[in-house]
Every structure is written in structure tokens, then in C-alpha cells.
Design a protein around this motif. Structure first.
Motif, PDB file in Angstrom:
ATOM      1  N   UNK A 133       0.830  -1.213   0.000  1.00 15.58           N
ATOM      2  CA  UNK A 133       0.000   0.000   0.000  1.00 15.58           C
ATOM      3  C   UNK A 133       0.862   1.260   0.000  1.00 15.58           C
ATOM      4  N   UNK A 134       1.937   1.256   0.775  1.00 11.00           N
ATOM      5  CA  UNK A 134       2.827   2.425   0.805  1.00 11.00           C
ATOM      6  C   UNK A 134       3.440   2.674  -0.574  1.00 11.00           C
ATOM      7  N   UNK A 135       3.837   1.597  -1.244  1.00 13.49           N
ATOM      8  CA  UNK A 135       4.482   1.726  -2.556  1.00 13.49           C
ATOM      9  C   UNK A 135       3.500   2.109  -3.660  1.00 13.49           C
ATOM     10  N   UNK A 136       2.224   1.776  -3.462  1.00 12.69           N
ATOM     11  CA  UNK A 136       1.244   1.958  -4.539  1.00 12.69           C
ATOM     12  C   UNK A 136       0.232   3.059  -4.262  1.00 12.69           C
ATOM     13  N   UNK A 137       0.456   3.850  -3.223  1.00 10.28           N
ATOM     14  CA  UNK A 137      -0.598   4.781  -2.781  1.00 10.28           C
ATOM     15  C   UNK A 137      -1.076   5.738  -3.871  1.00 10.28           C
ATOM     16  N   UNK A 138      -0.225   6.071  -4.824  1.00 10.55           N
ATOM     17  CA  UNK A 138      -0.636   6.988  -5.899  1.00 10.55           C
ATOM     18  C   UNK A 138      -1.647   6.344  -6.853  1.00 10.55           C
ATOM     19  N   UNK A 139      -1.780   5.024  -6.794  1.00 10.27           N
ATOM     20  CA  UNK A 139      -2.736   4.309  -7.655  1.00 10.27           C
ATOM     21  C   UNK A 139      -4.177   4.491  -7.187  1.00 10.27           C
ATOM     22  N   UNK A 140      -4.350   4.905  -5.932  1.00 17.74           N
ATOM     23  CA  UNK A 140      -5.676   4.911  -5.318  1.00 17.74           C
ATOM     24  C   UNK A 140      -6.269   6.307  -5.223  1.00 17.74           C
ATOM     25  N   UNK A 141      -7.568   6.386  -5.469  1.00 24.51           N
ATOM     26  CA  UNK A 141      -8.294   7.642  -5.290  1.00 24.51           C
ATOM     27  C   UNK A 141      -8.695   7.821  -3.826  1.00 24.51           C
ATOM     28  N   UNK A 142      -8.560   6.757  -3.033  1.00 22.24           N
ATOM     29  CA  UNK A 142      -9.036   6.763  -1.649  1.00 22.24           C
ATOM     30  C   UNK A 142      -8.055   6.065  -0.703  1.00 22.24           C
ATOM     31  N   UNK A 143      -6.777   6.386  -0.795  1.00 15.19           N
ATOM     32  CA  UNK A 143      -5.760   5.637  -0.042  1.00 15.19           C
ATOM     33  C   UNK A 143      -6.000   5.688   1.473  1.00 15.19           C
ATOM     34  N   UNK A 144      -6.441   6.816   2.014  1.00 15.92           N
ATOM     35  CA  UNK A 144      -6.672   6.875   3.465  1.00 15.92           C
ATOM     36  C   UNK A 144      -7.798   5.932   3.881  1.00 15.92           C
ATOM     37  N   UNK A 145      -8.835   5.849   3.054  1.00  8.73           N
ATOM     38  CA  UNK A 145      -9.925   4.922   3.349  1.00  8.73           C
ATOM     39  C   UNK A 145      -9.459   3.472   3.198  1.00  8.73           C
ATOM     40  N   UNK A 146      -8.605   3.212   2.219  1.00  8.02           N
ATOM     41  CA  UNK A 146      -8.049   1.862   2.047  1.00  8.02           C
ATOM     42  C   UNK A 146      -7.294   1.469   3.312  1.00  8.02           C
ATOM     43  N   UNK A 147      -6.476   2.386   3.828  1.00 13.57           N
ATOM     44  CA  UNK A 147      -5.750   2.112   5.073  1.00 13.57           C
ATOM     45  C   UNK A 147      -6.717   1.831   6.218  1.00 13.57           C
ATOM     46  N   UNK A 148      -7.792   2.596   6.312  1.00 15.72           N
ATOM     47  CA  UNK A 148      -8.777   2.369   7.376  1.00 15.72           C
ATOM     48  C   UNK A 148      -9.421   0.994   7.258  1.00 15.72           C
ATOM     49  N   UNK A 149      -9.746   0.577   6.032  1.00 12.65           N
ATOM     50  CA  UNK A 149     -10.328  -0.748   5.820  1.00 12.65           C
ATOM     51  C   UNK A 149      -9.327  -1.836   6.207  1.00 12.65           C
ATOM     52  N   UNK A 150      -8.063  -1.634   5.870  1.00 14.63           N
ATOM     53  CA  UNK A 150      -7.016  -2.601   6.232  1.00 14.63           C
ATOM     54  C   UNK A 150      -6.844  -2.651   7.754  1.00 14.63           C
ATOM     55  N   UNK A 151      -6.903  -1.500   8.405  1.00 17.76           N
ATOM     56  CA  UNK A 151      -6.804  -1.473   9.875  1.00 17.76           C
ATOM     57  C   UNK A 151      -7.985  -2.195  10.519  1.00 17.76           C
ATOM     58  N   UNK A 152      -9.172  -2.036   9.929  1.00 10.65           N
ATOM     59  CA  UNK A 152     -10.342  -2.754  10.437  1.00 10.65           C
ATOM     60  C   UNK A 152     -10.097  -4.257  10.350  1.00 10.65           C
TER      61      UNK A 152
END
Length: 107
Positions: free
Chosen positions: A53-72
Motif C-alpha cells: 500500500x505504501x508503494x502503490x498509494x498513488x494508484x488509489x483515489x481513496x488511499x486513506x480509506x483503504x488504510x482504514x479498511x485494512x486497519x479494520x
């Protein structure tokens, strides 16, 4: 880009995940997280999902939300007695779905 065969496989996996929500919502988030990891690996990213995720964060329109889903997902796996609602799971799945679309998976 993913081949037609890969897209068919990924769509089938996603549909299976959605079917699990009413029956086993906790497992649905685990499987969605694994699917995201799988797609990132197919796109050439290596390491843990966090590293990918850190390496690919520019690929996502919603990286902060992706991180939140992963934390969940991590809380579901690692915290004893952690309670999560079906609504929270469905929200996380919608976020992961958007991330998969950002990565080129036509869901």
C-alpha cells in the motif's frame, strides 16, 4: 491490465466475498483484504500488504480509506473480543472495491 480470464476470476472472488457478508461478515473483510493483496502482487508490488500500500498509494483515489479498511481487518484478526457490525464491514468492502477498480479490476 488484467486479462479477461483474470478479471473473470477476480469478479468471481468478489461475488463470493459479498455472499459471505450476511453469513460470515468477519471473514468477508479478511477475504477482501487478501484479494486486494493479491491484485497488488499481480501489479508487481512486493512485501506485506502494508508495504504494498505504501508503494502503490498513488494508484488509489481513496488511499486513506483503504488504510482504514485494512486497519479494520487487522483489528478483526488481532483484537480479542473486537466487535464489528455488518454495516462497518459493508462500508470497508465498498472502500476496497473502489481500490480494486482503481487498480484496474473491472468490478
Amino acid at each position: 491490465r488484467f486479462s479477461k480470464k483474470e478479471i473473470t476470476f477476480l469478479v468471481s472472488e468478489w461475488e463470493s466475498i459479498l455472499k459471505r457478508v450476511p453469513v460470515e461478515p468477519r471473514y468477508a473483510i479478511l477475504d477482501a483484504d487478501k484479494l486486494l493483496d493479491y491484485v497488488l502482487k499481480k501489479r508487481g508490488y512486493v512485501g506485506t500488504l502494508g508495504e504494498k500500500l505504501k508503494k502503490s498509494e498513488k494508484c488509489f483515489s481513496n488511499i486513506n480509506e483503504i488504510w482504514n479498511a485494512h486497519r479494520l481487518r487487522n483489528r478483526v484478526v488481532h483484537e480479542v473480543g473486537f466487535k464489528v457490525t455488518e454495516r462497518e464491514i459493508r462500508n470497508a468492502l465498498n472502500i476496497i472495491r473502489r481500490g480494486l477498480v482503481d487498480l484496474g479490476v473491472e468490478l
